[in-house]
Design a protein around this motif. Structure first.
Motif, mmCIF file in Angstrom:
data_model
loop_
_atom_site.group_PDB
_atom_site.id
_atom_site.type_symbol
_atom_site.label_atom_id
_atom_site.label_comp_id
_atom_site.label_asym_id
_atom_site.label_seq_id
_atom_site.Cartn_x
_atom_site.Cartn_y
_atom_site.Cartn_z
ATOM 1 N N UNK A 26 -84.011 1.906 48.145
ATOM 2 C CA UNK A 26 -84.647 0.398 48.481
ATOM 3 C C UNK A 26 -83.713 -0.605 48.544
ATOM 4 N N UNK A 27 -83.705 -1.123 49.537
ATOM 5 C CA UNK A 27 -82.406 -2.400 49.674
ATOM 6 C C UNK A 27 -82.761 -3.501 48.596
ATOM 7 N N UNK A 28 -84.166 -3.309 48.301
ATOM 8 C CA UNK A 28 -84.427 -4.619 47.241
ATOM 9 C C UNK A 28 -83.926 -4.372 46.052
ATOM 10 N N UNK A 29 -83.646 -3.332 45.612
ATOM 11 C CA UNK A 29 -83.130 -2.922 44.355
ATOM 12 C C UNK A 29 -81.628 -3.112 44.135
ATOM 13 N N UNK A 30 -81.029 -3.377 45.084
ATOM 14 C CA UNK A 30 -79.656 -3.062 45.183
ATOM 15 C C UNK A 30 -78.914 -4.639 45.487
ATOM 16 N N UNK A 31 -79.483 -5.548 45.480
ATOM 17 C CA UNK A 31 -79.062 -6.714 46.201
ATOM 18 C C UNK A 31 -79.662 -7.827 45.156
ATOM 19 N N UNK A 32 -78.791 -8.958 44.955
ATOM 20 C CA UNK A 32 -79.178 -9.928 44.009
ATOM 21 C C UNK A 32 -80.228 -10.643 44.644
ATOM 22 N N UNK A 33 -80.112 -10.831 46.110
ATOM 23 C CA UNK A 33 -81.154 -11.815 46.912
ATOM 24 C C UNK A 33 -81.882 -10.795 47.588
ATOM 25 N N UNK A 140 -88.491 -23.974 56.604
ATOM 26 C CA UNK A 140 -88.551 -22.897 55.838
ATOM 27 C C UNK A 140 -87.248 -22.631 55.058
ATOM 28 N N UNK A 141 -85.964 -22.440 55.867
ATOM 29 C CA UNK A 141 -84.944 -21.980 55.657
ATOM 30 C C UNK A 141 -83.898 -23.143 55.110
ATOM 31 N N UNK A 142 -84.061 -24.316 55.870
ATOM 32 C CA UNK A 142 -82.850 -25.199 55.463
ATOM 33 C C UNK A 142 -83.588 -26.433 54.191
ATOM 34 N N UNK A 143 -84.682 -26.414 54.293
ATOM 35 C CA UNK A 143 -85.379 -27.669 53.526
ATOM 36 C C UNK A 143 -86.189 -27.140 52.167
ATOM 37 N N UNK A 144 -86.141 -25.591 51.986
ATOM 38 C CA UNK A 144 -86.750 -25.244 50.955
ATOM 39 C C UNK A 144 -85.991 -24.391 49.986
ATOM 40 N N UNK A 145 -85.459 -25.248 48.918
ATOM 41 C CA UNK A 145 -84.534 -24.798 48.014
ATOM 42 C C UNK A 145 -84.660 -23.489 47.447
ATOM 43 N N UNK A 146 -85.937 -23.203 47.105
ATOM 44 C CA UNK A 146 -86.044 -21.677 46.402
ATOM 45 C C UNK A 146 -85.622 -20.721 47.280
ATOM 46 N N UNK A 147 -86.275 -20.887 48.533
ATOM 47 C CA UNK A 147 -85.846 -19.819 49.485
ATOM 48 C C UNK A 147 -84.277 -19.679 49.675
ATOM 49 N N UNK A 148 -83.457 -20.719 49.580
ATOM 50 C CA UNK A 148 -82.034 -20.560 49.686
ATOM 51 C C UNK A 148 -81.363 -19.742 48.567
ATOM 52 N N UNK A 149 -82.054 -19.999 47.563
ATOM 53 C CA UNK A 149 -81.324 -19.398 46.144
ATOM 54 C C UNK A 149 -81.958 -17.978 45.881
ATOM 55 N N UNK A 150 -82.902 -17.393 46.459
ATOM 56 C CA UNK A 150 -83.271 -16.209 46.004
ATOM 57 C C UNK A 150 -83.297 -15.272 47.386
ATOM 58 N N UNK A 151 -83.330 -15.985 48.675
ATOM 59 C CA UNK A 151 -83.276 -15.076 49.837
ATOM 60 C C UNK A 151 -81.966 -15.030 50.570
ATOM 61 N N UNK A 152 -81.666 -14.069 51.333
ATOM 62 C CA UNK A 152 -80.639 -13.989 52.264
ATOM 63 C C UNK A 152 -81.220 -13.786 53.804
ATOM 64 N N UNK A 153 -80.714 -14.347 54.597
ATOM 65 C CA UNK A 153 -81.321 -14.155 56.019
ATOM 66 C C UNK A 153 -80.592 -13.752 57.015
ATOM 67 N N UNK A 154 -80.740 -13.022 57.910
ATOM 68 C CA UNK A 154 -80.218 -12.313 59.125
ATOM 69 C C UNK A 154 -80.936 -12.983 60.205
ATOM 70 N N UNK A 155 -80.350 -13.629 61.071
ATOM 71 C CA UNK A 155 -81.003 -14.312 62.344
ATOM 72 C C UNK A 155 -80.745 -13.489 63.628
#
Length: 335
Positions: A26-33, A140-155
């Motif tokens: 599971x990728x969600x166990x192997x990454x910090x974000x 969601x991505x740019x103006x939500x600080x919590x998202x930036x600290x705990x999530x990584x995005x692929x566009x």
């Protein structure tokens, strides 16, 4: 505050068909974000189709709708919502759930999308955000600080040459009319309605106002009604093309902000074939689906976990075409 009901497409566990040798830890166990895939593109470019394909390939995964009009209840044909059959059992969030008479704001989207992402991740599933409302995604991505600290995005950006896309959108309006768009809008027609609020902002509703008013009048002859309907359909086509131009202009701007994590997928060839009435499935699969799968594989897994068949062909992030002056001019046109 918008009123939200819980509604998703029927859940059915999709089969998984990964390339041979890919480790499925599971990728969600192997990454910090935690990882989130975001699919962008102008209206009609195939975002929902690609999102469902990726969700079935990277199951378990769930889709969060980010289209401003598809979030509302009703007008399924007019807003071009995916059907339950098209969902292929993949759960969808924020699709046809908001009160059609109330405004669903960017703040509402941030709150409900954040909750959906948390819920999806907690169930060890991959969140896929897909929709044409780039202002929602940007908020969601740019103006939500919590998202930036705990999530990584692929566009993933599904791009189609504007002349080709405009031709497709014009034909799509004809298909929507044949499928019952006029009747759908007629059922909710209100001569005192506010076209600046809720689902009535959707392209297809204000355009039909004059026709529906004339239709309800006993003094309007059939010839006049026919002309008004033809004019309404013409405006509907034009406004869809203008919307696509505005959306593409904004995507070009966002690409400058997210270039490192944003991948352009050129679907023009597939749409050209479809516009000509030719089979476009193979072109869509090769130019869009296969490339997006490789990109998402690389995003979710460390290089050591990518099978040779994928890692031997690094994904190229194709540089986008600069927005032409004609795009800028059309994007500034009013609805």
């Amino acid at each position: 505050m918008s009123i939200i009901s819980v509604s998703v497409c029927k859940v059915q566990q999709a089969s998984v068909n990964f390339e041979r040798g890919l480790r499925m830890d599971p990728f969600f166990h192997r990454h910090r974000k935690e990882k989130v895939v975001v699919i962008m593109g102008a209206t009609g470019s195939g975002k929902s189709k690609l999102a469902i394909d990726l969700a079935t390939q990277f199951a378990p995964a769930e889709i969060i709708n980010s289209d401003k009009m598809q979030v509302y209840q009703g007008l399924d044909i007019t807003t071009n919502k995916v059907t339950e059959q098209e969902c292929l059992g993949v759960p969808h969030h924020l699709l046809g759930v908001a009160d059609p008479d109330l405004d669903f704001t960017a703040g509402d989207f941030i709150r409900h999308a954040s909750s959906a992402v948390d819920s999806i991740v907690d169930r060890h599933c991959l969140p896929i955000i897909a929709g044409g409302s780039n202002s929602y995604i940007e908020a969601l991505v740019n103006h939500h600080a919590e998202f930036q600290t705990r999530l990584e995005f692929c566009f993933l950006w599904v791009d189609v040459s504007l002349p080709v896309l405009h031709s497709f959108l014009s034909d799509r309006v004809d298909r929507m009319v044949e499928a019952g768009l006029v009747e759908e809008v007629r059922q909710m027609f209100d001569p005192y309605a506010d076209y600046t609020k809720g689902v009535r902002k959707a392209i297809g509703v204000p355009e039909l106002d004059q026709f529906l008013r004339a239709e309800s009048s006993s003094t309007t002859d059939e010839r006049r009604k026919k002309k008004l309907l033809e004019a309404a359909i013409g405006r509907l086509k034009m406004n869809n093309c203008r919307l696509a131009s505005r959306q593409l202009l904004k995507i070009h701007r966002l690409h400058g902000l997210w270039k490192r994590n944003m991948h352009r997928l050129d679907a023009t060839e597939a749409f050209m074939m479809r516009n000509k009435g030719e089979e476009s499935t193979e072109s869509w699969e090769n130019q869009v689906v296969k490339k997006s799968r490789r990109i998402v594989h690389k995003f979710l897994y460390e290089e050591s976990h990518i099978p040779p068949a994928v890692s031997s062909k690094p994904v190229m992030n194709v540089p986008p075409r600069p927005p032409p002056s004609s795009l800028v001019a059309m994007a500034t046109a009013t609805h």
